[in-house]
Design a protein around this motif. Structure first.
Motif, short mmCIF file in Angstrom:
data_model
loop_
_atom_site.label_atom_id
_atom_site.label_comp_id
_atom_site.label_asym_id
_atom_site.label_seq_id
_atom_site.Cartn_x
_atom_site.Cartn_y
_atom_site.Cartn_z
N VAL A 93 -3.80 -13.97 7.75
CA VAL A 93 -4.60 -13.54 8.89
C VAL A 93 -4.23 -12.12 9.30
CG1 VAL A 93 -5.13 -14.02 11.32
CG2 VAL A 93 -4.93 -15.90 9.70
N ALA A 94 -2.93 -11.80 9.28
CA ALA A 94 -2.48 -10.45 9.63
C ALA A 94 -3.02 -9.41 8.64
CB ALA A 94 -0.96 -10.41 9.66
N ILE A 95 -3.09 -9.77 7.36
CA ILE A 95 -3.65 -8.85 6.37
C ILE A 95 -5.12 -8.56 6.67
CG2 ILE A 95 -4.25 -8.61 3.93
CD1 ILE A 95 -1.72 -10.15 3.25
N ILE A 96 -5.86 -9.60 7.06
CA ILE A 96 -7.29 -9.41 7.38
C ILE A 96 -7.45 -8.54 8.62
CG2 ILE A 96 -9.39 -10.62 8.08
CD1 ILE A 96 -8.41 -13.00 6.41
N ILE A 97 -6.66 -8.80 9.67
CA ILE A 97 -6.75 -7.99 10.89
C ILE A 97 -6.33 -6.55 10.61
CG2 ILE A 97 -5.83 -7.73 13.22
CD1 ILE A 97 -5.58 -10.76 13.37
N HIS A 98 -5.33 -6.38 9.78
CA HIS A 98 -4.90 -5.03 9.39
C HIS A 98 -6.05 -4.27 8.73
CE1 HIS A 98 -1.52 -2.28 8.06
NE2 HIS A 98 -2.55 -1.83 7.36
N ALA A 99 -6.76 -4.94 7.83
CA ALA A 99 -7.88 -4.28 7.15
C ALA A 99 -9.02 -3.96 8.12
CB ALA A 99 -8.39 -5.18 6.02
N ILE A 100 -9.27 -4.84 9.09
CA ILE A 100 -10.34 -4.59 10.06
C ILE A 100 -10.01 -3.37 10.92
CG2 ILE A 100 -11.47 -5.53 12.11
CD1 ILE A 100 -11.22 -8.29 10.82
N PHE A 181 6.19 -10.06 7.31
CA PHE A 181 6.04 -10.44 5.91
C PHE A 181 4.77 -9.82 5.31
CE2 PHE A 181 9.11 -14.04 6.38
CZ PHE A 181 9.88 -13.74 5.28
N HIS A 182 3.73 -9.67 6.13
CA HIS A 182 2.50 -9.09 5.61
C HIS A 182 2.67 -7.61 5.30
CE1 HIS A 182 0.97 -6.33 8.70
NE2 HIS A 182 -0.12 -6.19 7.96
N ALA A 183 3.72 -6.99 5.84
CA ALA A 183 3.94 -5.57 5.59
C ALA A 183 4.32 -5.30 4.14
CB ALA A 183 5.02 -5.03 6.52
N PHE A 184 4.87 -6.30 3.43
CA PHE A 184 5.22 -6.10 2.02
C PHE A 184 3.99 -5.90 1.14
CE2 PHE A 184 9.23 -8.23 3.37
CZ PHE A 184 10.10 -7.21 3.02
N PRO A 185 2.99 -6.78 1.16
CA PRO A 185 1.79 -6.49 0.35
C PRO A 185 1.02 -5.27 0.84
CG PRO A 185 1.44 -8.46 1.69
CD PRO A 185 2.89 -8.12 1.78
N GLU A 186 1.18 -4.90 2.11
CA GLU A 186 0.49 -3.71 2.60
C GLU A 186 1.04 -2.44 1.97
OE1 GLU A 186 -2.12 -3.21 4.30
OE2 GLU A 186 -2.54 -5.28 4.85
N LEU A 187 2.28 -2.48 1.49
CA LEU A 187 2.80 -1.32 0.77
C LEU A 187 1.97 -1.02 -0.47
CD1 LEU A 187 6.65 -2.00 0.99
CD2 LEU A 187 5.30 -0.42 2.36
N TYR A 188 1.47 -2.08 -1.11
CA TYR A 188 0.60 -1.91 -2.28
C TYR A 188 -0.82 -1.54 -1.88
CZ TYR A 188 -2.26 -3.16 -6.33
OH TYR A 188 -3.18 -3.14 -7.33
#
Length: 378
Positions: A93-100, A181-188
């Motif tokens: 969910v955090a990854i989706i909100i980050h993208a929005i 934890f979502h910050a790790f895939p956000e590095l990519y």
């Protein structure tokens, strides 16, 4: 016909040969249209139990109402292995909100401001973190006020271990762990530079280490207070950096952040020393007990207090280096600006002198000018 009869009929049709495939397919479609509610019920009945583990909080305990405490039943929570599934779901969910936020807010501002690549990455980082810090500060402060942790500082260590916590407290910690934890895939996803990856991993790892430590060691009260305090200071820094990118003359926010940063580090150390050196050190039960969640022993207290002090020292070291770098940049920019003013003033003077016929180019009476020679020859 039930679900078991349907699957038995279907296997029988397929066993009769390829000639009956069309009839079997027609039967399946008709049966599905007439009994679709059975399929949906069967589907949700299977997946509902698994979905609950990911979506809702686990390990709740209902405390019956008493006349002295409250007139309603209270639901409290403790942690367990199933929390990993909940953290994983809210990480997505955090990854989706980050993208929005990135697409509908930050990218639109970047197109208008035309930032460079360096400013573009820093602006995105500050935009994401300032939104998260603001949300966490407001939510964490509401928990502190509702649970009366601010009015009674002794609640940081009183009645330890704090194994049972309210819904908002546990949900707050679950979302904190999910976000970092979502910050790790956000590095990519954000295509972070190779030279910045190690710095970001250390930055994320420190957050996860301290938040998970407070959660697992049942130090949620102290952890919440320190997180709100730290997030407020960090929010002020990132919001000041956002204003600085829009107007480089804006420096007031950084000055206020520098003062509050030092005060925040001192207050963090004071609260930690009071909790571990005064409150928990005088507790009656100081025996390690995993079943009750009691970690109040001397080795754990020293280890936790040492980790907090080392982290604060590391942050102060980074802060001092940051301030020294800013001071050097400011001091180096001043002589250049003075030099530019001197050169421009000198240029204006030389131009005036040339107009007045100095430096051998044009004489004062204009005798050597092409125009004067032409007049004389005529």
């Amino acid at each position: 016909m039930g679900v078991g009869q349907f699957f038995g009929r279907r296997l029988t049709c397929w066993a009769r040969g390829a000639k009956n495939i069309g009839k079997c397919f027609q039967f399946n479609v008709v049966y599905f249209q007439e009994n679709s509610h059975h399929f949906w019920f069967f589907l949700f009945q299977i997946t509902a139990k698994a979905a609950v583990i990911f979506v809702t909080l686990q390990y709740n305990v209902t405390i019956p109402a008493t006349e002295e405490q409250s007139a309603e039943t209270i639901s409290l929570y403790y942690y367990g292995i199933k929390d990993l599934a909940t953290i994983f779901f809210y990480m997505l969910v955090a990854i989706i909100i980050h993208a929005i936020i990135q697409e509908y807010v930050l990218d639109k501002i970047n197109r208008k401001m035309h930032f460079s690549k360096t400013k573009h990455s820093k602006f995105n980082e500050s935009g994401q973190l300032s939104a998260f810090y603001l949300f966490s500060c407001v939510w964490g402060t509401s928990i502190l006020v509702s649970e009366n942790y601010i009015s009674d500082p002794t609640s940081l260590w009183r009645d330890y271990p704090h194994t049972l916590i309210p819904f908002q407290m546990k949900f707050f910690y679950i979302l904190q762990l999910a976000y970092w934890f979502h910050a790790f895939p956000e590095l990519y996803f954000q295509k972070t530079k190779k030279e910045d990856i190690f710095r970001q991993i250390v930055y994320i790892g420190l957050y996860l280490f301290h938040i998970a430590g407070a959660y697992l060691l049942n130090l949620t009260h102290l952890g919440l207070v320190l997180l709100v305090l730290h997030y407020f200071v960090e929010f002020l820094f990132h919001i000041s950096r956002l204003f600085y990118f829009s107007d480089e003359k804006y420096q007031k926010g950084f000055s206020l952040w520098a003062v509050l940063f030092v005060l925040g580090r001192l207050l963090t150390l004071i609260l930690s020393v009071l909790t571990f050196g005064f409150g928990l050190a005088r507790a009656e039960d100081q025996q390690l007990n995993f079943s009750t969640g009691n970690f109040n022993i001397l080795a754990v207290r020293i280890s936790v207090l040492a980790s907090i002090c080392m982290t604060q020292a590391f942050m102060m070291w980074k802060f001092i280096n940051f301030q020294l770098r800013r001071w050097r940049e400011h001091s180096s920019s001043q002589p250049q600006s003075v030099k530019k003013k001197f050169v421009s003033a000198k240029g204006k003077t030389s131009r005036k002198e040339r107009e007045n016929g100095i430096n051998g180019t044009v004489t004062s009476n204009g005798a050597d000018s092409p125009r004067s020679r032409k007049d004389k020859s005529s």
